[in-house]
Structures are given as structure tokens and as C-alpha cells.
Motif scaffolding. Structure first.
Motif, PDB file in Angstrom:
ATOM      1  N   SER A 257     -10.561  23.682  45.343  1.00  0.00           N
ATOM      2  CA  SER A 257      -9.132  24.498  46.184  1.00  0.00           C
ATOM      3  C   SER A 257      -8.198  23.404  46.048  1.00  0.00           C
ATOM      4  O   SER A 257      -8.268  22.191  46.199  1.00  0.00           O
ATOM      5  CB  SER A 257      -9.693  24.837  47.680  1.00  0.00           C
ATOM      6  N   ARG A 258      -7.015  24.222  45.674  1.00  0.00           N
ATOM      7  CA  ARG A 258      -5.622  23.367  45.440  1.00  0.00           C
ATOM      8  C   ARG A 258      -4.753  24.315  46.262  1.00  0.00           C
ATOM      9  O   ARG A 258      -4.756  25.555  46.311  1.00  0.00           O
ATOM     10  CB  ARG A 258      -5.269  23.156  44.123  1.00  0.00           C
ATOM     11  N   GLN A 259      -3.869  23.724  46.752  1.00  0.00           N
ATOM     12  CA  GLN A 259      -2.599  24.448  47.783  1.00  0.00           C
ATOM     13  C   GLN A 259      -1.189  23.994  46.866  1.00  0.00           C
ATOM     14  O   GLN A 259      -0.982  22.870  46.388  1.00  0.00           O
ATOM     15  CB  GLN A 259      -2.402  24.118  49.001  1.00  0.00           C
ATOM     16  N   TRP A 260      -0.687  25.076  46.355  1.00  0.00           N
ATOM     17  CA  TRP A 260       0.880  24.696  45.967  1.00  0.00           C
ATOM     18  C   TRP A 260       1.842  26.173  46.264  1.00  0.00           C
ATOM     19  O   TRP A 260       1.349  26.931  46.164  1.00  0.00           O
ATOM     20  CB  TRP A 260       0.676  24.830  44.499  1.00  0.00           C
ATOM     21  N   ASN A 261       2.887  25.616  46.667  1.00  0.00           N
ATOM     22  CA  ASN A 261       3.948  26.645  47.230  1.00  0.00           C
ATOM     23  C   ASN A 261       3.287  27.588  48.345  1.00  0.00           C
ATOM     24  O   ASN A 261       3.397  28.648  48.220  1.00  0.00           O
ATOM     25  CB  ASN A 261       4.651  27.520  46.213  1.00  0.00           C
ATOM     26  N   ASP A 262       2.552  27.067  49.320  1.00  0.00           N
ATOM     27  CA  ASP A 262       1.905  27.862  50.275  1.00  0.00           C
ATOM     28  C   ASP A 262       0.905  29.092  49.512  1.00  0.00           C
ATOM     29  O   ASP A 262       0.535  29.914  50.270  1.00  0.00           O
ATOM     30  CB  ASP A 262       2.999  28.702  51.105  1.00  0.00           C
ATOM     31  N   LYS A 263       0.382  28.762  48.407  1.00  0.00           N
ATOM     32  CA  LYS A 263      -0.468  29.684  47.965  1.00  0.00           C
ATOM     33  C   LYS A 263      -1.999  28.700  47.499  1.00  0.00           C
ATOM     34  O   LYS A 263      -1.792  27.450  47.220  1.00  0.00           O
ATOM     35  CB  LYS A 263      -0.062  30.214  46.643  1.00  0.00           C
ATOM     36  N   PHE A 264      -3.125  29.316  47.648  1.00  0.00           N
ATOM     37  CA  PHE A 264      -4.187  28.539  47.223  1.00  0.00           C
ATOM     38  C   PHE A 264      -4.825  28.909  45.922  1.00  0.00           C
ATOM     39  O   PHE A 264      -4.761  30.143  45.658  1.00  0.00           O
ATOM     40  CB  PHE A 264      -5.306  28.807  48.468  1.00  0.00           C
ATOM     41  N   TYR A 265      -5.361  28.100  45.259  1.00  0.00           N
ATOM     42  CA  TYR A 265      -5.884  28.256  44.040  1.00  0.00           C
ATOM     43  C   TYR A 265      -7.194  27.810  43.809  1.00  0.00           C
ATOM     44  O   TYR A 265      -7.397  26.566  44.407  1.00  0.00           O
ATOM     45  CB  TYR A 265      -4.856  27.505  42.915  1.00  0.00           C
ATOM     46  N   TYR A 266      -8.091  28.603  43.287  1.00  0.00           N
ATOM     47  CA  TYR A 266      -9.667  28.031  43.360  1.00  0.00           C
ATOM     48  C   TYR A 266     -10.064  27.891  41.734  1.00  0.00           C
ATOM     49  O   TYR A 266      -9.840  28.665  41.084  1.00  0.00           O
ATOM     50  CB  TYR A 266     -10.578  29.060  44.287  1.00  0.00           C
ATOM     51  N   SER A 267     -10.975  27.088  41.605  1.00  0.00           N
ATOM     52  CA  SER A 267     -11.699  26.957  40.162  1.00  0.00           C
ATOM     53  C   SER A 267     -13.185  26.452  40.640  1.00  0.00           C
ATOM     54  O   SER A 267     -13.518  26.086  41.581  1.00  0.00           O
ATOM     55  CB  SER A 267     -11.017  25.955  39.450  1.00  0.00           C
ATOM     56  N   LEU A 268     -14.072  27.052  39.649  1.00  0.00           N
ATOM     57  CA  LEU A 268     -15.410  26.879  39.539  1.00  0.00           C
ATOM     58  C   LEU A 268     -16.036  25.857  38.637  1.00  0.00           C
ATOM     59  O   LEU A 268     -15.499  25.859  37.552  1.00  0.00           O
ATOM     60  CB  LEU A 268     -16.181  28.067  39.537  1.00  0.00           C
ATOM     61  N   HIS A 269     -16.405  24.722  39.334  1.00  0.00           N
ATOM     62  CA  HIS A 269     -16.836  23.681  38.498  1.00  0.00           C
ATOM     63  C   HIS A 269     -18.485  23.703  38.343  1.00  0.00           C
ATOM     64  O   HIS A 269     -19.009  23.265  39.478  1.00  0.00           O
ATOM     65  CB  HIS A 269     -16.263  22.222  39.249  1.00  0.00           C
ATOM     66  N   PRO A 270     -18.894  23.599  37.353  1.00  0.00           N
ATOM     67  CA  PRO A 270     -20.481  23.600  37.217  1.00  0.00           C
ATOM     68  C   PRO A 270     -20.866  22.215  37.505  1.00  0.00           C
ATOM     69  O   PRO A 270     -20.479  21.321  36.877  1.00  0.00           O
ATOM     70  CB  PRO A 270     -20.955  23.954  35.718  1.00  0.00           C
ATOM     71  N   HIS A 271     -21.994  22.094  38.167  1.00  0.00           N
ATOM     72  CA  HIS A 271     -22.628  20.740  38.258  1.00  0.00           C
ATOM     73  C   HIS A 271     -23.948  20.501  37.450  1.00  0.00           C
ATOM     74  O   HIS A 271     -24.058  19.502  36.931  1.00  0.00           O
ATOM     75  CB  HIS A 271     -23.276  20.742  39.729  1.00  0.00           C
TER      76      HIS A 271
END
Length: 112
Positions: free
Chosen positions: A72-86
Motif C-alpha cells: 500500500s502507498r499513500q499519495w495526496n490523501d489517497k491509498f493505492y494498492y498493488s499485489l506482489h507475488p511471493h
């Protein structure tokens, strides 16, 4: 860690981005979940050439079980998510690749 099983439906082109430490590659692919019956789609990102080389080879229409984590990352009061395979476990394509395929075959069996 989370786990999903499904069918790989699309492999995106590799993106090259500039970072503080130089150029980096992002490999993306889309998996359609087949176990729940809702057929949700998920996009996974593999960050880095070295990480991509450690993953097994996969192609469109392969069935795979993927263990992954969510970033998860936050930028300009919004959260962005990405899925990373292990870990990616590519399965051999057997006669019945999903629960839905098996149910369909059982429902449509001929009586003779």
C-alpha cells in the motif's frame, strides 16, 4: 501472505521506470480467480528483473496458485494498492482445471 488460485488471462508488456537507483522493470499479469465462483480478476506486479527470473515461466491460459502480499502507498490523501507475488506455482493443465469445469462436466454427463 494471501493465496489465490486461478487462470492467467493476460500478460502485460514490461514497463521500464526510472528510480533513484537506476532503471527498474515491472512485469504485470492478470489472474482470474476460479475457486470462489465469482470470477474476480486481479492484477499482479513483479518488480525487478531479478525477481522475474526467479519466478517460474507462465503463459496465458495457465492455471496457477499464487502466494502474494499486498503493498500500500499513500499519495495526496489517497491509498493505492498493488499485489506482489511471493511464489507462483504453475499447475499442469489437467482435464478439470477448476471447480466450475468439474461441476459443468458432472452436470452434462450423458446417461450412457
Amino acid at each position: 501472505m494471501y493465496k489465490l488460485r486461478g487462470r492467467i488471462t493476460e500478460i502485460k508488456d514490461t514497463q521500464i521506470i526510472n528510480t533513484k537507483n537506476g532503471d527498474a522493470e515491472i512485469h504485470k499479469f492478470i489472474l482470474e480467480e476460479t475457486e470462489s465462483g465469482f470470477n474476480h480478476t486481479y492484477m499482479f506486479e513483479i518488480f525487478g528483473k531479478e525477481k522475474k527470473e526467479t519466478m517460474p515461466k507462465y503463459k496465458i491460459e495457465d492455471y496457477a496458485t499464487i502466494t502474494f502480499y499486498i503493498k500500500s502507498r499513500q499519495w495526496n490523501d489517497k491509498f493505492y494498492y498493488s499485489l506482489h507475488p511471493h511464489h507462483i506455482n504453475v499447475e499442469d493443465n489437467t482435464e478439470f482445471n477448476s471447480v466450475e469445469d468439474k461441476k459443468f462436466a458432472e452436470k452434462n454427463e450423458m446417461p450412457f
